[in-house]
Design a protein around this motif. Structure first.
Motif, PDB file in Angstrom:
ATOM      1  N   SER A  14     -10.295  12.244 -11.387  1.00 28.52           N
ATOM      2  CA  SER A  14     -10.105  11.099 -10.503  1.00 28.52           C
ATOM      3  C   SER A  14      -9.929  11.542  -9.056  1.00 28.52           C
ATOM      4  O   SER A  14     -10.506  10.951  -8.132  1.00 28.52           O
ATOM      5  CB  SER A  14      -8.890  10.293 -10.960  1.00 28.52           C
ATOM      6  OG  SER A  14      -8.625   9.220 -10.074  1.00 28.52           O
ATOM      7  N   ALA A  15      -9.153  12.599  -8.848  1.00 33.32           N
ATOM      8  CA  ALA A  15      -8.948  13.107  -7.488  1.00 33.32           C
ATOM      9  C   ALA A  15     -10.255  13.626  -6.907  1.00 33.32           C
ATOM     10  O   ALA A  15     -10.551  13.424  -5.718  1.00 33.32           O
ATOM     11  CB  ALA A  15      -7.896  14.210  -7.504  1.00 33.32           C
ATOM     12  N   ALA A  16     -11.061  14.287  -7.738  1.00 31.65           N
ATOM     13  CA  ALA A  16     -12.344  14.816  -7.273  1.00 31.65           C
ATOM     14  C   ALA A  16     -13.318  13.694  -6.934  1.00 31.65           C
ATOM     15  O   ALA A  16     -14.060  13.780  -5.940  1.00 31.65           O
ATOM     16  CB  ALA A  16     -12.940  15.729  -8.333  1.00 31.65           C
ATOM     17  N   ARG A  17     -13.324  12.650  -7.725  1.00 30.89           N
ATOM     18  CA  ARG A  17     -14.202  11.513  -7.446  1.00 30.89           C
ATOM     19  C   ARG A  17     -13.847  10.856  -6.121  1.00 30.89           C
ATOM     20  O   ARG A  17     -14.725  10.517  -5.320  1.00 30.89           O
ATOM     21  CB  ARG A  17     -14.103  10.489  -8.580  1.00 30.89           C
ATOM     22  CG  ARG A  17     -14.859  10.861  -9.845  1.00 30.89           C
ATOM     23  CD  ARG A  17     -14.567   9.871 -10.952  1.00 30.89           C
ATOM     24  NE  ARG A  17     -15.328  10.159 -12.161  1.00 30.89           N
ATOM     25  CZ  ARG A  17     -15.070   9.628 -13.353  1.00 30.89           C
ATOM     26  NH1 ARG A  17     -14.044   8.778 -13.481  1.00 30.89           N
ATOM     27  NH2 ARG A  17     -15.807   9.943 -14.399  1.00 30.89           N
ATOM     28  N   GLU A  18     -12.552  10.693  -5.887  1.00 24.08           N
ATOM     29  CA  GLU A  18     -12.114  10.083  -4.627  1.00 24.08           C
ATOM     30  C   GLU A  18     -12.477  10.981  -3.447  1.00 24.08           C
ATOM     31  O   GLU A  18     -12.940  10.503  -2.406  1.00 24.08           O
ATOM     32  CB  GLU A  18     -10.598   9.843  -4.661  1.00 24.08           C
ATOM     33  CG  GLU A  18     -10.084   9.137  -3.418  1.00 24.08           C
ATOM     34  CD  GLU A  18      -8.592   8.850  -3.491  1.00 24.08           C
ATOM     35  OE1 GLU A  18      -8.037   8.385  -2.483  1.00 24.08           O
ATOM     36  OE2 GLU A  18      -7.986   9.093  -4.556  1.00 24.08           O
ATOM     37  N   PHE A  19     -12.281  12.287  -3.603  1.00 23.73           N
ATOM     38  CA  PHE A  19     -12.620  13.232  -2.542  1.00 23.73           C
ATOM     39  C   PHE A  19     -14.122  13.202  -2.266  1.00 23.73           C
ATOM     40  O   PHE A  19     -14.556  13.236  -1.107  1.00 23.73           O
ATOM     41  CB  PHE A  19     -12.183  14.638  -2.948  1.00 23.73           C
ATOM     42  CG  PHE A  19     -12.379  15.673  -1.889  1.00 23.73           C
ATOM     43  CD1 PHE A  19     -11.468  15.818  -0.856  1.00 23.73           C
ATOM     44  CD2 PHE A  19     -13.484  16.520  -1.924  1.00 23.73           C
ATOM     45  CE1 PHE A  19     -11.656  16.777   0.132  1.00 23.73           C
ATOM     46  CE2 PHE A  19     -13.673  17.479  -0.950  1.00 23.73           C
ATOM     47  CZ  PHE A  19     -12.754  17.609   0.082  1.00 23.73           C
ATOM     48  N   ALA A  20     -14.921  13.124  -3.330  1.00 22.15           N
ATOM     49  CA  ALA A  20     -16.377  13.084  -3.171  1.00 22.15           C
ATOM     50  C   ALA A  20     -16.823  11.827  -2.435  1.00 22.15           C
ATOM     51  O   ALA A  20     -17.726  11.866  -1.594  1.00 22.15           O
ATOM     52  CB  ALA A  20     -17.047  13.154  -4.538  1.00 22.15           C
ATOM     53  N   ALA A  21     -16.166  10.693  -2.757  1.00 21.00           N
ATOM     54  CA  ALA A  21     -16.554   9.425  -2.146  1.00 21.00           C
ATOM     55  C   ALA A  21     -16.103   9.305  -0.700  1.00 21.00           C
ATOM     56  O   ALA A  21     -16.815   8.737   0.140  1.00 21.00           O
ATOM     57  CB  ALA A  21     -15.985   8.266  -2.968  1.00 21.00           C
ATOM     58  N   THR A  22     -14.939   9.839  -0.393  1.00 22.50           N
ATOM     59  CA  THR A  22     -14.375   9.653   0.952  1.00 22.50           C
ATOM     60  C   THR A  22     -14.692  10.795   1.910  1.00 22.50           C
ATOM     61  O   THR A  22     -14.747  10.586   3.131  1.00 22.50           O
ATOM     62  CB  THR A  22     -12.847   9.486   0.878  1.00 22.50           C
ATOM     63  OG1 THR A  22     -12.268  10.659   0.258  1.00 22.50           O
ATOM     64  CG2 THR A  22     -12.483   8.262   0.055  1.00 22.50           C
ATOM     65  N   GLU A  23     -14.910  12.005   1.379  1.00 19.21           N
ATOM     66  CA  GLU A  23     -15.122  13.172   2.249  1.00 19.21           C
ATOM     67  C   GLU A  23     -16.549  13.721   2.174  1.00 19.21           C
ATOM     68  O   GLU A  23     -17.139  14.035   3.210  1.00 19.21           O
ATOM     69  CB  GLU A  23     -14.130  14.288   1.881  1.00 19.21           C
ATOM     70  CG  GLU A  23     -12.661  13.901   2.045  1.00 19.21           C
ATOM     71  CD  GLU A  23     -12.241  13.730   3.488  1.00 19.21           C
ATOM     72  OE1 GLU A  23     -12.979  14.183   4.390  1.00 19.21           O
ATOM     73  OE2 GLU A  23     -11.186  13.124   3.735  1.00 19.21           O
TER      74      GLU A  23
END
Length: 431
Positions: free
Chosen positions: A83-92
């Motif tokens: 979940s943290a990686a998905r958010e990082f991928a989407a936002t960064e």
């Protein structure tokens, strides 16, 4: 560099050169100087000093034995990391991808931000400051897949240092771990890369032209590596070289004499700022040999790398499919969505089928690695599907968007280029 080359060219073009009979020599000097002008010495970064050590090396615990059921449900810990990686991928990653690809450079500060999701800590034993108790290639696959959904090139850039920390965690001895691993679990993680690929057609990672020769208490490395991520800024490399007709891995600090870098523009993976690593009689101590030079260690590294590339291809192929489905449902021709046409619907269905085959094969290979079972066959299958189906999914995504898929208004053309690269890359990543 420009002033020096200008002066050399002026000298080579003067009549004096012909009078003294030095035309051939002067042309050779200019040619060599021009080549050298595009090379740079290795980065002089931090000094890696042994902090603690002695005794035996730290290792992650083996994964728990399987229950016998085929269950792909992630654990709570894996769900949190994914979940943290998905958010990082989407936002960064996704917002920065287009500019990074155009500039062929990783955005400044991105690697530092990636430490927040623990990219370099998953392969580090907990005793050495790592994030987990058990080894889990599956967790690394889930992380890589999630990051690649944002962008494959930037995911490659973010995960490159993790390949080095994972290699040290798996095969480093006590002194090697004490010297290097503490740097990978802090806030200022060193830029690092695993260099296996070489610049020649049909490259075979088990037939290396980069060589290592024993000289007294040292090894001397010579050769050229290609498509090395962060090559101009990396502080530490793990280099694959032939040692007595057997491949082996060596730790090479970028400040070592004879370490040079060259730019190498490529079709894909441009955001990772990859280039050539040139080793000109680079002298490293005997303690730089990783895993004792065991050929089984090297073979495992290649297989784990192939699983990692399959995971990245899975994430980007999923991104391509997620982009294509709403497009063909919203794009109308002759008064109806183009997805109503059988040719379009069947193509999108085949993309989804190929994607699932790639995902399941990758998960199976990673799972077997975690359980200590042989996974050479599964890694080879994942590699084959990455080369064939990953590229095909990217190509079909471009095709489904028609002319729009060929231009840079949509990210599918970049994903297609990156997916082609994923099918030919060796090393550089580990799970």
């Amino acid at each position: 560099m420009a002033l020096g080359l200008r002066a050399l060219n002026r000298f080579a073009g003067s009549e004096l050169v012909d009078r003294i009979g030095a035309r051939h020599t002067s042309e050779r000097v200019v040619r060599v100087a021009a080549h050298r002008g595009f090379q740079a010495a290795g980065t002089v970064g931090r000094t890696f000093a042994k902090r603690s050590g002695g005794g035996s090396a730290s290792r992650l615990k083996p994964a728990r034995p399987a229950s016998g059921l085929f269950d792909l449900t992630p654990t709570d810990e894996q769900e949190m990391i994914q979940s943290a990686a998905r958010e990082f991928a989407a936002t960064e990653l996704r917002p920065a991808a287009e500019a990074a690809d155009a500039a062929a450079a990783t955005p400044e500060g991105l690697l530092a931000k990636s430490t927040e999701i623990g990219t370099t800590m998953l392969g580090v034993p907990e005793e050495a400051g790592g994030a987990v108790e058990e080894r889990s290639a599956v967790t690394s696959v889930l992380l890589a897949e999630a990051l690649a959904h944002g962008d494959l090139g930037l995911a490659f850039a973010v995960l490159a240092p993790a390949a080095v920390s994972t290699a040290l965690g798996l095969w480093g001895d006590a002194d090697q771990q004490a010297t290097y691993l503490p740097e990978f679990v802090g806030e200022d993680v060193p830029t690092a890369a695993l260099a296996v690929q070489e610049p020649r057609p049909l490259f075979d990672p088990f037939a290396l032209r980069t060589t290592a020769a024993r000289d007294g208490e040292d090894y001397v490395l010579s050769g050229v590596k290609s498509l090395v991520p962060h090559v101009g800024s990396a502080e530490l490399f793990v280099v694959a070289a032939d040692l007595n007709d057997r491949p082996a891995l060596f730790l090479v600090e970028s400040k070592s004499a004879g370490v040079l870098t060259e730019p190498e523009p490529a079709m894909g993976l441009r955001a990772a700022a990859s280039g050539r690593l040139v080793l000109e009689d680079v002298r490293v101590p005997a303690s730089a040999l990783l895993g004792g030079g065991d050929p089984d260690v090297y073979a495992e590294a290649i297989r784990l790398g192939r699983i990692a590339w399959a995971a990245l291809a899975t994430g980007t192929a999923q991104a391509a499919l997620d982009h294509v489905i709403p497009y063909v449902n919203e794009r109308e021709a002759f008064g109806e969505p183009v997805s109503h046409r059988q040719g379009v619907a069947f193509t999108v269905s085949n993309m989804a089928i190929d994607l699932e085959s790639l995902r399941l094969t990758t998960y199976r290979a990673a799972s077997r690695a975690d359980m200590g079972k042989t996974f050479a066959r599964e890694a080879a299958l994942a590699r084959q599907l990455t080369a064939a189906k990953g590229m095909e999914i990217g190509s079909q995504a471009v095709q489904m968007l028609g002319g729009a898929g060929y231009v840079k208004d949509h990210p599918v053309e970049r994903w297609y280029r990156d997916l082609r690269a994923a099918g030919v890359m060796e090393g550089a990543l580990l799970v």
